[in-house]
Motif scaffolding. Structure first.
Motif, PDB file in Angstrom:
ATOM      1  N   VAL A 125     -71.677  29.044-104.124  1.00 51.78           N
ATOM      2  CA  VAL A 125     -70.891  30.252-104.435  1.00 51.78           C
ATOM      3  C   VAL A 125     -71.476  31.541-104.161  1.00 51.78           C
ATOM      4  O   VAL A 125     -72.772  31.544-104.693  1.00 51.78           O
ATOM      5  CB  VAL A 125     -70.109  30.195-105.778  1.00 51.78           C
ATOM      6  CG1 VAL A 125     -69.105  31.371-105.743  1.00 51.78           C
ATOM      7  CG2 VAL A 125     -69.395  28.737-105.602  1.00 51.78           C
ATOM      8  N   VAL A 126     -71.069  32.604-103.483  1.00 50.98           N
ATOM      9  CA  VAL A 126     -71.865  33.920-103.455  1.00 50.98           C
ATOM     10  C   VAL A 126     -70.788  34.769-104.104  1.00 50.98           C
ATOM     11  O   VAL A 126     -69.687  34.829-103.820  1.00 50.98           O
ATOM     12  CB  VAL A 126     -72.047  34.429-102.311  1.00 50.98           C
ATOM     13  CG1 VAL A 126     -72.558  35.816-102.296  1.00 50.98           C
ATOM     14  CG2 VAL A 126     -73.199  33.483-101.566  1.00 50.98           C
ATOM     15  N   ARG A 127     -71.399  35.482-105.291  1.00 51.91           N
ATOM     16  CA  ARG A 127     -70.487  36.413-105.826  1.00 51.91           C
ATOM     17  C   ARG A 127     -70.904  38.072-105.598  1.00 51.91           C
ATOM     18  O   ARG A 127     -70.689  38.510-104.690  1.00 51.91           O
ATOM     19  CB  ARG A 127     -70.404  36.192-107.530  1.00 51.91           C
ATOM     20  CG  ARG A 127     -69.667  34.941-107.690  1.00 51.91           C
ATOM     21  CD  ARG A 127     -69.986  34.769-109.374  1.00 51.91           C
ATOM     22  NE  ARG A 127     -69.059  33.443-109.553  1.00 51.91           N
ATOM     23  CZ  ARG A 127     -69.686  32.306-109.618  1.00 51.91           C
ATOM     24  NH1 ARG A 127     -70.871  31.921-109.318  1.00 51.91           N
ATOM     25  NH2 ARG A 127     -68.696  31.572-109.975  1.00 51.91           N
ATOM     26  N   SER A 128     -71.904  38.440-106.441  1.00 55.10           N
ATOM     27  CA  SER A 128     -72.464  39.585-106.263  1.00 55.10           C
ATOM     28  C   SER A 128     -73.627  39.785-105.023  1.00 55.10           C
ATOM     29  O   SER A 128     -73.931  40.699-104.657  1.00 55.10           O
ATOM     30  CB  SER A 128     -73.186  40.207-107.488  1.00 55.10           C
ATOM     31  OG  SER A 128     -74.437  39.448-107.911  1.00 55.10           O
ATOM     32  N   GLY A 158     -68.936  41.915-103.817  1.00 54.59           N
ATOM     33  CA  GLY A 158     -69.896  42.767-103.207  1.00 54.59           C
ATOM     34  C   GLY A 158     -70.879  42.131-102.560  1.00 54.59           C
ATOM     35  O   GLY A 158     -71.685  42.435-102.062  1.00 54.59           O
ATOM     36  N   GLY A 159     -70.961  40.669-102.698  1.00 51.68           N
ATOM     37  CA  GLY A 159     -72.072  39.752-102.097  1.00 51.68           C
ATOM     38  C   GLY A 159     -72.228  40.123-100.736  1.00 51.68           C
ATOM     39  O   GLY A 159     -73.629  40.473-100.341  1.00 51.68           O
ATOM     40  N   ARG A 160     -71.314  40.045 -99.970  1.00 49.99           N
ATOM     41  CA  ARG A 160     -71.411  40.197 -98.710  1.00 49.99           C
ATOM     42  C   ARG A 160     -72.183  41.513 -98.170  1.00 49.99           C
ATOM     43  O   ARG A 160     -72.882  41.888 -97.369  1.00 49.99           O
ATOM     44  CB  ARG A 160     -70.206  40.121 -97.700  1.00 49.99           C
ATOM     45  CG  ARG A 160     -70.183  40.335 -96.280  1.00 49.99           C
ATOM     46  CD  ARG A 160     -68.764  39.961 -95.577  1.00 49.99           C
ATOM     47  NE  ARG A 160     -68.340  38.407 -95.715  1.00 49.99           N
ATOM     48  CZ  ARG A 160     -68.927  37.578 -94.953  1.00 49.99           C
ATOM     49  NH1 ARG A 160     -69.579  37.958 -93.720  1.00 49.99           N
ATOM     50  NH2 ARG A 160     -68.386  36.208 -95.191  1.00 49.99           N
ATOM     51  N   LEU A 161     -71.640  42.679 -98.595  1.00 47.80           N
ATOM     52  CA  LEU A 161     -71.981  43.867 -98.532  1.00 47.80           C
ATOM     53  C   LEU A 161     -73.437  44.091 -98.966  1.00 47.80           C
ATOM     54  O   LEU A 161     -74.439  44.635 -98.154  1.00 47.80           O
ATOM     55  CB  LEU A 161     -71.429  44.898 -99.290  1.00 47.80           C
ATOM     56  CG  LEU A 161     -71.654  46.465 -98.951  1.00 47.80           C
ATOM     57  CD1 LEU A 161     -71.617  46.996 -97.643  1.00 47.80           C
ATOM     58  CD2 LEU A 161     -70.630  47.380 -99.880  1.00 47.80           C
ATOM     59  N   LEU A 162     -73.978  43.586-100.253  1.00 44.67           N
ATOM     60  CA  LEU A 162     -75.311  43.710-100.485  1.00 44.67           C
ATOM     61  C   LEU A 162     -76.152  43.191 -99.565  1.00 44.67           C
ATOM     62  O   LEU A 162     -77.398  43.684 -99.110  1.00 44.67           O
ATOM     63  CB  LEU A 162     -75.401  43.138-101.903  1.00 44.67           C
ATOM     64  CG  LEU A 162     -76.854  43.242-102.543  1.00 44.67           C
ATOM     65  CD1 LEU A 162     -77.470  44.637-102.785  1.00 44.67           C
ATOM     66  CD2 LEU A 162     -77.018  42.423-103.707  1.00 44.67           C
ATOM     67  N   LEU A 163     -75.955  41.767 -99.010  1.00 45.77           N
ATOM     68  CA  LEU A 163     -76.792  41.119 -98.198  1.00 45.77           C
ATOM     69  C   LEU A 163     -76.928  41.649 -96.909  1.00 45.77           C
ATOM     70  O   LEU A 163     -77.859  41.885 -96.204  1.00 45.77           O
ATOM     71  CB  LEU A 163     -76.249  39.708 -98.011  1.00 45.77           C
ATOM     72  CG  LEU A 163     -76.601  38.702 -99.344  1.00 45.77           C
ATOM     73  CD1 LEU A 163     -75.584  37.506 -99.293  1.00 45.77           C
ATOM     74  CD2 LEU A 163     -77.567  38.687 -99.889  1.00 45.77           C
ATOM     75  N   ASP A 164     -75.714  42.187 -96.495  1.00 48.30           N
ATOM     76  CA  ASP A 164     -75.929  42.852 -95.445  1.00 48.30           C
ATOM     77  C   ASP A 164     -76.771  44.339 -94.880  1.00 48.30           C
ATOM     78  O   ASP A 164     -77.279  44.501 -94.230  1.00 48.30           O
ATOM     79  CB  ASP A 164     -74.413  43.287 -94.654  1.00 48.30           C
ATOM     80  CG  ASP A 164     -74.336  44.005 -93.360  1.00 48.30           C
ATOM     81  OD1 ASP A 164     -74.819  43.127 -92.421  1.00 48.30           O
ATOM     82  OD2 ASP A 164     -73.731  44.926 -93.110  1.00 48.30           O
ATOM     83  N   GLU A 165     -76.737  44.887 -96.290  1.00 50.43           N
ATOM     84  CA  GLU A 165     -77.721  45.929 -96.438  1.00 50.43           C
ATOM     85  C   GLU A 165     -78.913  45.876 -96.400  1.00 50.43           C
ATOM     86  O   GLU A 165     -79.800  46.645 -96.075  1.00 50.43           O
ATOM     87  CB  GLU A 165     -77.486  46.801 -97.866  1.00 50.43           C
ATOM     88  CG  GLU A 165     -76.145  47.518 -98.050  1.00 50.43           C
ATOM     89  CD  GLU A 165     -75.650  48.121 -99.213  1.00 50.43           C
ATOM     90  OE1 GLU A 165     -76.382  47.790-100.014  1.00 50.43           O
ATOM     91  OE2 GLU A 165     -74.684  48.754 -99.303  1.00 50.43           O
TER      92      GLU A 165
END
Length: 186
Positions: A125-128, A158-165
């Protein structure tokens, strides 16, 4: 990205229904930050069901980037997934601890060599995204190129956005919206 491909005879709806029935559990669950949930995704129930695990992995193989060289499972939820995904794809597997072992080898990374290789992180699971980002930073210090991450379930925290950054693309088999509303929580 959500379910991209399923094994012959397994529909997306059937896979979602089986995951909800087997791995979405009602009852109190404490997160590492102390937050309490009324229900949760139990990756151990998924991993303990060989047919369901096989169907999940069959669907996840389509999410593995073509240029991946090593799949890396994060303790403990990502380990059974990465073992099965490694067997299905033929890619070597590495196993990642959150902290180095305090005895024996004292390693934080076990299994396949990672230095100079294109890595894809695997977790349940990915959360933050913070846990994946911390592991990616550790791997990058060792000389690995972390280019992607895969998960069974993505929560909208917010996990997707953080990783993408940080240059890490996230492929998720399911999102919270895919599961029956009565069975989901952060």
């Amino acid at each position: 990205m959500t379910v991209a491909a399923l094994s012959a005879g397994v529909s997306r709806d059937a896979l979602v229904a089986r995951l909800a029935q087997v791995a979405c559990v009602s009852g109190p669950f404490a997160l590492t930050d102390g937050q309490m949930l009324d229900s949760y995704f139990d990756e151990y129930r998924l991993a303990a069901d060989p047919v369901l695990l096989g169907d999940v992995v069959d669907a996840m193989t389509a999410l593995v980037p073509e240029d991946a060289e090593v799949l890396a499972g994060i303790e403990l939820g990502g380990v059974p997934l990465v073992v099965a995904l490694s067997a299905a794809t033929g890619l070597p597997a590495a196993f990642l601890r959150r902290e180095p072992k305090t005895y024996g080898s004292k390693r934080q990374v076990e299994g396949a060599a990672v230095e100079g290789r294109r890595m894809v992180l695997v977790d349940d699971v990915v959360r933050s995204g913070v846990q994946l980002l911390n592991v990616a930073r550790m791997l990058r210090i060792t000389g690995a190129a972390v280019v992607g991450a895969l998960c069974v379930l993505e929560r909208p925290l917010g996990g997707r956005l953080l990783l993408d950054e940080h240059g890490i693309s996230l492929g998720s088999l399911l999102t919270e919206a895919d599961l029956p509303a009565s069975r989901t929580t952060p």
